[in-house]
Design a protein around this motif. Structure first.
Motif, PDB file in Angstrom:
ATOM      1  N   LYS A   1       0.700  -1.123  -0.131  1.00  0.00           N
ATOM      2  CA  LYS A   1       0.030  -0.023   0.052  1.00  0.00           C
ATOM      3  C   LYS A   1       0.595   1.231  -0.071  1.00  0.00           C
ATOM      4  O   LYS A   1       2.040   1.301   0.597  1.00  0.00           O
ATOM      5  N   LEU A   2       0.335   2.321  -0.693  1.00  0.00           N
ATOM      6  CA  LEU A   2       0.881   3.475  -0.531  1.00  0.00           C
ATOM      7  C   LEU A   2      -0.155   4.597  -0.056  1.00  0.00           C
ATOM      8  O   LEU A   2      -1.478   4.429  -0.477  1.00  0.00           O
ATOM      9  N   VAL A   3       0.204   5.486   0.772  1.00  0.00           N
ATOM     10  CA  VAL A   3      -0.803   6.611   1.219  1.00  0.00           C
ATOM     11  C   VAL A   3       0.021   8.126   0.935  1.00  0.00           C
ATOM     12  O   VAL A   3       1.046   8.234   1.341  1.00  0.00           O
TER      13      VAL A   3
ATOM     14  N   ILE B 269      -0.153  11.474  -7.316  1.00  0.00           N
ATOM     15  CA  ILE B 269       0.406  10.088  -6.571  1.00  0.00           C
ATOM     16  C   ILE B 269       0.762   8.876  -7.759  1.00  0.00           C
ATOM     17  O   ILE B 269       1.346   8.174  -7.431  1.00  0.00           O
ATOM     18  N   ASN B 270       0.114   9.227  -8.966  1.00  0.00           N
ATOM     19  CA  ASN B 270       0.420   8.150 -10.060  1.00  0.00           C
ATOM     20  C   ASN B 270       1.906   8.319 -10.390  1.00  0.00           C
ATOM     21  O   ASN B 270       2.716   7.254 -10.729  1.00  0.00           O
TER      22      ASN B 270
ATOM     23  N   SER C 121       2.916   5.700  -8.042  1.00  0.00           N
ATOM     24  CA  SER C 121       2.547   4.322  -8.405  1.00  0.00           C
ATOM     25  C   SER C 121       3.241   3.821  -9.558  1.00  0.00           C
ATOM     26  O   SER C 121       3.508   2.682  -9.691  1.00  0.00           O
TER      27      SER C 121
ATOM     28  N   HIS D 166      -0.395  -2.020  -6.155  1.00  0.00           N
ATOM     29  CA  HIS D 166      -0.917  -1.974  -4.540  1.00  0.00           C
ATOM     30  C   HIS D 166      -2.195  -1.310  -4.355  1.00  0.00           C
ATOM     31  O   HIS D 166      -2.577  -0.659  -5.333  1.00  0.00           O
TER      32      HIS D 166
ATOM     33  N   ARG E 105      -4.134   1.718  -2.583  1.00  0.00           N
ATOM     34  CA  ARG E 105      -3.610   3.303  -2.475  1.00  0.00           C
ATOM     35  C   ARG E 105      -4.749   4.065  -1.968  1.00  0.00           C
ATOM     36  O   ARG E 105      -5.917   4.004  -2.082  1.00  0.00           O
TER      37      ARG E 105
ATOM     38  N   ALA F  89      -4.865   8.564  -2.119  1.00  0.00           N
ATOM     39  CA  ALA F  89      -4.253   9.964  -2.622  1.00  0.00           C
ATOM     40  C   ALA F  89      -5.378  10.988  -2.039  1.00  0.00           C
ATOM     41  O   ALA F  89      -6.406  11.153  -2.564  1.00  0.00           O
TER      42      ALA F  89
ATOM     43  N   ILE G 232       4.523  10.659   1.050  1.00  0.00           N
ATOM     44  CA  ILE G 232       3.864   9.454   0.777  1.00  0.00           C
ATOM     45  C   ILE G 232       4.499   8.353   1.897  1.00  0.00           C
ATOM     46  O   ILE G 232       5.854   8.261   2.130  1.00  0.00           O
TER      47      ILE G 232
ATOM     48  N   ALA H 253       4.400   4.021   3.006  1.00  0.00           N
ATOM     49  CA  ALA H 253       4.358   2.772   2.173  1.00  0.00           C
ATOM     50  C   ALA H 253       4.213   1.606   3.074  1.00  0.00           C
ATOM     51  O   ALA H 253       5.040   1.505   4.172  1.00  0.00           O
TER      52      ALA H 253
END
Length: 152
Positions: free
Chosen positions: A92-94, A110-111, A114, A127, A129, A131, A145, A147
């Motif tokens: 995961k990404l935030v 945020i792409n 990604s 993942h 995510r 954004a 960000i 992760a």
């Protein structure tokens, strides 16, 4: 192809991970997960500052997010004792985007992170995510960000 080989193919050299600037650590390993603390947008010249919807384009924001992803990988490498081959997937990404109240393209920004993760990790880089917008971020940076990686 190894992760290090993909990075080299993309012309990316991971920087030395930055040290925390407050009372936290760069990453925490629990079980087979590495939780990497938020990495701010920065390059070799320092923090990448700005506010999306005011003084930065979506493309500039995506590049700032890409730089966050590079720092996330550097922290993950440190967590893995220098062996990124231990990373089995990005979970995961935030992403937080410093933006005006009317800015709505946080996902496009945020792409930048990604897309880099998929380029580096292949299918293991796909993942979950989030954004989201923030009215301000530390040091006035454009993007931050965090992760979660799964490791072997």
């Amino acid at each position: 192809m190894s992760i290090d080989a993909r990075l080299a193919e993309l012309g990316i050299t991971l920087p030395e991970p930055p040290n925390p600037v407050a009372n936290y650590v760069g990453y925490v390993i629990t079980g087979n997960l590495v939780h990497v603390s938020g990495q701010i947008s920065a390059d070799e010249n320092g923090p990448i500052k700005g506010k999306l919807g005011a003084d930065m384009t979506v493309e500039q924001g995506a590049e700032a997010a890409r730089r966050c992803a590079i720092s996330l990988l550097a922290q993950a490498k440190k967590a893995c004792g220098g062996d990124l081959g231990r990373v089995t997937r990005l979970v995961k990404l935030v992403g937080f985007v410093n933006s005006t109240p009317d800015f709505v393209d946080q996902p496009k920004v945020i792409n930048g992170a990604s897309d880099l993760m998929v380029a580096v990790l292949g299918d293991a880089g796909r993942h979950a995510r989030a954004a989201v917008s923030a009215p301000s971020l530390p040091l006035g940076v454009a993007v931050e960000i965090d992760a979660i990686f799964e490791i072997a």
